[in-house]
Enzyme design. Structure first.
Site, PDB file in Angstrom:
ATOM      1  N   HIS A   1      -6.699 -21.691  -1.099  1.00 39.53           N
ATOM      2  CA  HIS A   1      -5.536 -22.511  -0.721  1.00 39.53           C
ATOM      3  C   HIS A   1      -4.810 -23.009  -1.985  1.00 39.53           C
ATOM      4  O   HIS A   1      -3.598 -22.846  -2.124  1.00 39.53           O
ATOM      5  CB  HIS A   1      -6.011 -23.685   0.143  1.00 39.53           C
ATOM      6  CG  HIS A   1      -4.946 -24.670   0.521  1.00 39.53           C
ATOM      7  ND1 HIS A   1      -4.444 -24.765   1.798  1.00 39.53           N
ATOM      8  CD2 HIS A   1      -4.286 -25.606  -0.209  1.00 39.53           C
ATOM      9  CE1 HIS A   1      -3.524 -25.719   1.827  1.00 39.53           C
ATOM     10  NE2 HIS A   1      -3.409 -26.255   0.619  1.00 39.53           N
ATOM     11  N   GLU A   2      -5.563 -23.587  -2.901  1.00 43.03           N
ATOM     12  CA  GLU A   2      -4.933 -24.159  -4.106  1.00 43.03           C
ATOM     13  C   GLU A   2      -4.347 -23.065  -4.997  1.00 43.03           C
ATOM     14  O   GLU A   2      -3.311 -23.258  -5.635  1.00 43.03           O
ATOM     15  CB  GLU A   2      -5.934 -25.004  -4.892  1.00 43.03           C
ATOM     16  CG  GLU A   2      -6.607 -26.138  -4.106  1.00 43.03           C
ATOM     17  CD  GLU A   2      -5.640 -27.056  -3.390  1.00 43.03           C
ATOM     18  OE1 GLU A   2      -4.476 -27.185  -3.829  1.00 43.03           O
ATOM     19  OE2 GLU A   2      -6.032 -27.648  -2.364  1.00 43.03           O
TER      20      GLU A   2
END
Ligand SMILES: [Zn+2]
Length: 894
Positions: free
Chosen positions: A341-342
């Site tokens: 996600h990051e």
């Protein structure tokens, strides 16, 4: 950002967990919302900071190179909780910031400083107007190091060599202004050159590699970082502490994982993931990673999630470190997914940034989708999409109620910006994108995204810019398709029925808005890509775009059961008519696992809307056995756990629990309490899920097993590992005696890992004994654990449902202290989590009144959402009551 507000959901009791649409315009700087005037824009910040841990303060100076677009009498910047000592300006035409350190030549003009506290701004006035062109603004300032994860903040942690302190920053959404005066809105992109003065012996890490490190005094050094590319202020980061690292490389990009003392072995997994994900994303986007290095920093406390700072992602260490000898498959998968996600944000959000927070979903919905896609793609055996899919019951129930909101919605205040980091922005955004990708086709969707990245690199966008690229790639009117989904609140339910004429079978589909407890909801319609599955079919048998008018699909001869939403790719509910449901209820386990998850989830929604009784839903469960896939079990057990939580305090609960235990104990017996050689990771998780549910429901055999294993664990922590470790500790916590509780608390106090202390605190927060629950609540203000872990204790006690009133009484008494301790943008959401255990409408009303009386009007929207969650449970409780009773008594007749 990946905020994690509750304890990791080890318990299944925690399950929430036409078109009057406007036509959005492509990005235009001048039309972008925000408080700052659009007449002055920053190009570059030369920023120096000197943190002083001993006095919880910092000093700083900066020179900002700005461009004045039209003559102005004052320059307005954001500043909050800062003391600004001096402000100067001079023209920079003919050259930018000339040297480092900051020049102090006689050409600088004094500026008058006027703080606008309400708007978190500072106005800088000159005796003469600022003429169009480039200017330098020089400022000297100071501020406080916060104890909560906001702006520049302190982290106190335990290490093998004793207690330590370090600092980190957290600026998203609007807290860079608490560390330096700046243009703190995402459309005001600029480059940054950061220099920090820190003690010798500590390591500072920021977005870019170190360019220079010089010893400045006997005890300190000045470390400068290379200039960043153009980016918004919220992505700037600084971490300073006793850090160690390991490093790897992907092509020309260095990637490192940073950690505190004694955690090297736990960082190896993250390094490997970083390398795999960098390769994946560069290939997927066809855009190289834009910076020379990518760091992952495991913070030992501080904040609860992870933050995508460009080139230097920060994580609470519990969300990224992984110890294969101790941690569970859950931790392994969650760590990978959060990193994915990051890292997706490094392109989505950082390289191309939403213009304003009303398009936060462009960051978060896309990072959630892209992170899930990458995790699923690189680890096919995990069935990651399917496991994520099991969260739809809570999400769709929320989206069906009055307090829901469109994915895109206007936001004006700082508090409203914080509220936007929610399930609608992240999960609904993600599920909508997944449906859109399925509708347009994977290749065309990817082609559109690649064009979008290339065309808008280092720039800002609105959703309209993305749809323009998608439309070009797919030759479809994407904006028209998407508007109903991103600009309207709520979701549709597809009402399906079959007709038979001779041998020809047809399915008739029509849509209406799926609502819960919202009788006056606006009747909306969507463009719904409906697909059809049959048992054993791969993909979709038929597909159609359902709009305002009903559609009839001919399915040919035969009497196969028909299921909608093949592969669960669509974000909609399906309600089957009685004959269709009857046929599916006998054959649902013959469909693909994704269709099974989707069917169980839709069946639960049919209970929510009184189209199905709870006993008909519960009668589906016996079809599951040892061979059933993990996500299907997770979906089924979630329903069982939710129903149990609604029976809290009801005399029926005992009978319900006995029947569920009787129903599942043969499956547990077959799997066994102990892991066996050759077990798949998924079987290990299934064992933990089943034991967790049945232990929670009171299975004496499992409670005895948990106590026995706990005794060994106290002597030898390595005797209890993997998914059983949090599960069995939680069962011990639930039935804890005062001695057990004291032992769990002693272990939590001694833990040097956030993951470990979090797990043990989660166990003590589930104690059934009210005295122990009160002890846990008091612990939240004792200052023994990090602010995030401490404040979570109140939510966790509420979440048990057993002590919701104790948690609420404590919150009412101490809300100011708890909110101050938490700090940051999630205070409204946090307040709601402290009443999550209630399931009666009186408390929903009381909670809203309390917020109205004590907090500004902006807090009300989130309060209504929390109240809607309570009302939802009250509604379900009343709906299922008599039906569950008949299900219990039917077992006596079995
Ligand atoms: Zn994010």
């Amino acid at each position: 950002m990946k905020p994690i507000l509750a304890f990791p959901s080890f318990s299944l009791f925690l399950v929430l967990s036409c078109l009057g649409v406007f036509a959005e315009e492509p990005f235009s700087f001048n039309k972008t919302p925000g408080k700052l005037p659009k007449t002055v824009v920053p190009h570059h910040y030369e920023l120096s900071l000197k943190p002083k841990i001993e006095s919880s303060s910092f000093t700083g100076s900066e020179v900002i190179e700005v461009e004045v677009l039209e003559s102005v009498s004052e320059i307005v910047l954001n500043a909050h909780n800062l003391t600004i000592a001096t402000a100067h300006s001079r023209s920079a035409d003919g050259g930018g910031i000339p040297t480092t350190p900051v020049p102090t030549s006689a050409h600088w003009k004094d500026l008058a400083i006027s703080l606008d506290v309400t708007n978190q701004c500072v106005n800088l006035r000159s005796s003469t107007a600022f003429a169009p062109g480039r200017h330098l603004i020089r400022l000297d300032f100071s501020g406080k190091i916060s104890q909560s994860p906001v702006g520049m903040f302190l982290i106190k942690y335990k290490s093998p060599s004793g207690p330590k302190e370090m600092i980190a920053t957290q600026f998203e959404a609007t807290d860079a202004r608490q560390v330096f005066p700046c243009f703190d809105e995402p459309a005001f992109r600029a480059s940054f050159s950061l220099t920090v003065e820190v003690p010798l012996g500590v390591t500072p890490v920021s977005n870019m590699p170190v360019s220079q490190s010089v010893v400045s005094t006997e005890t300190s050094k000045k470390v400068s970082f290379l200039k960043t590319p153009s980016m918004p202020t919220y992505l700037l980061v600084l971490v300073v502490g006793e850090l160690d690292h390991i490093e790897g490389r992907v092509g020309g990009i260095e990637t490192r994982v940073w950690f505190t003392e004694g955690k090297r072995n736990k960082a190896l997994y993250a390094l490997k993931n970083s390398e795999r994900l960098l390769t994946y994303f560069q290939k997927y986007f066809d855009v190289p990673f834009p910076l020379p290095k990518l760091d992952h920093i495991a913070l030992p406390g501080g904040f609860g999630g992870a933050m995508e700072h460009w080139g230097a992602i920060t994580y609470n260490e519990s969300t990224v470190l992984f110890d294969p000898a101790q941690n569970s498959q859950d931790t392994k998968e969650r760590s990978f997914a959060i990193m994915a996600h990051e890292m997706a944000h490094q392109w989505f959000g950082n390289l191309v940034t939403m213009a304003w927070w009303d398009n936060l979903w462009l960051n978060e919905g896309f990072a959630s989708w892209m992170g899930t896609k990458a995790t699923d793609n690189l680890n096919p055996s995990w069935n990651h999409w399917l496991r994520v899919d099991t969260g739809k019951i809570g999400l769709m129930a929320l989206d069906a109620q009055k307090s829901t909101h469109p994915i895109q919605r206007p936001v004006k205040s700082e508090s409203q910006i914080g509220d936007s980091f929610d399930g609608i922005t992240y999960q609904k955004g993600m599920f909508f994108i997944r449906m859109l990708e399925d509708y347009l086709g994977e290749e065309k969707f990817q082609q559109g995204l690649r064009q979008y990245m290339k065309r808008h690199a280092f720039g800002n966008t609105t959703t309209a810019d993305l749809w323009a690229e998608m439309a070009e790639a797919s030759q479809q009117d994407v904006a028209r398709f998407a508007a109903g989904w991103t600009e309207q609140p709520g979701l549709p339910v597809i009402l399906a029925s079959t007709t038979q004429v001779g041998r020809e079978k047809s399915v008739v589909l029509r849509q209406e808005r799926f609502t819960l407890l919202d009788p006056n909801a606006q009747p909306l319609k969507w463009k719904v890509p409906v697909t059809i599955a049959t048992p054993g079919s791969k993909g979709s048998l038929a597909r159609t775009l359902l709009e305002e008018t009903p559609v009839s699909l001919k399915l040919g001869a035969g009497n196969q059961p028909i299921k909608l939403n093949a592969g669960s790719r669509g974000y909609y509910r399906t309600a089957y008519d009685a004959p269709m449901f009857k046929q599916l209820s006998c054959s649902w386990h013959k469909f693909s696992p994704s269709d099974q998850v989707n069917f169980l989830s839709d069946a639960f929604a049919m209970v929510e809307t009184e189209r199905l009784s709870a006993s008909e839903y519960l009668d589906l469960i016996p079809a599951m056995g040892k061979g059933t896939s993990l996500p299907v079990w997770e979906q089924g057990l979630a329903g069982l756990g939710l129903i149990d939580s609604l029976l809290e305090g009801n005399v029926m609960q005992r009978g319900y629990r006995s029947r569920v235990i009787a129903l599942l104990q043969s499956v547990v017996a077959e799997i066994g309490f102990q892991s066996r050689a050759g077990d798949s990771p998924q079987l290990g998780l299934l064992r933990a899920r089943l034991m967790g549910l049945l232990g929670g429901l009171g299975s004496q055999a499992i409670i005895d097993e948990a106590r026995k294993r706990f005794t060994f664990y106290v002597k030898d922590p390595s005797s209890l590992t993997g998914a059983l470790r949090p599960t069995l500790l939680r069962i011990v916590g639930q039935y804890a005696s005062k001695e057990d509780y004291a032992e769990l608390l002693r272990l939590a106090r001694a833990a040097t890992l956030e993951e470990e202390s979090g797990m043990l605190l989660s166990a003590i927060a589930s104690a059934s004994n009210p005295d122990l629950a009160n002890q846990t609540l008091s612990l939240s203000l004792a200052g023994e654990f990090s602010p995030v872990q401490s404040t979570r204790l109140v939510s966790a006690v509420s979440n048990t449902g057993r002590h919701a009133s104790l948690a609420w009484d404590f919150m009412k008494q101490h809300h100011r202290q708890l909110m101050e301790l938490l700090g940051g943008p999630f205070m409204n959401a946090y307040a709601g989590s402290t009443v999550a255990g209630f399931s009666d409408t009186a408390h929903a009303t009381e909670y809203v009144e309390f917020i109205k009386a004590n907090y500004p009007p902006d807090a009300l929207a989130k309060a209504e959402e929390a109240a809607d969650r309570i009302r939802y449970k009250a509604h379900l409780k009343q709906l299922i009551s008599s039906s569950v009773e008949s299900w219990i008594s039917s077992s006596n007749a079995d």
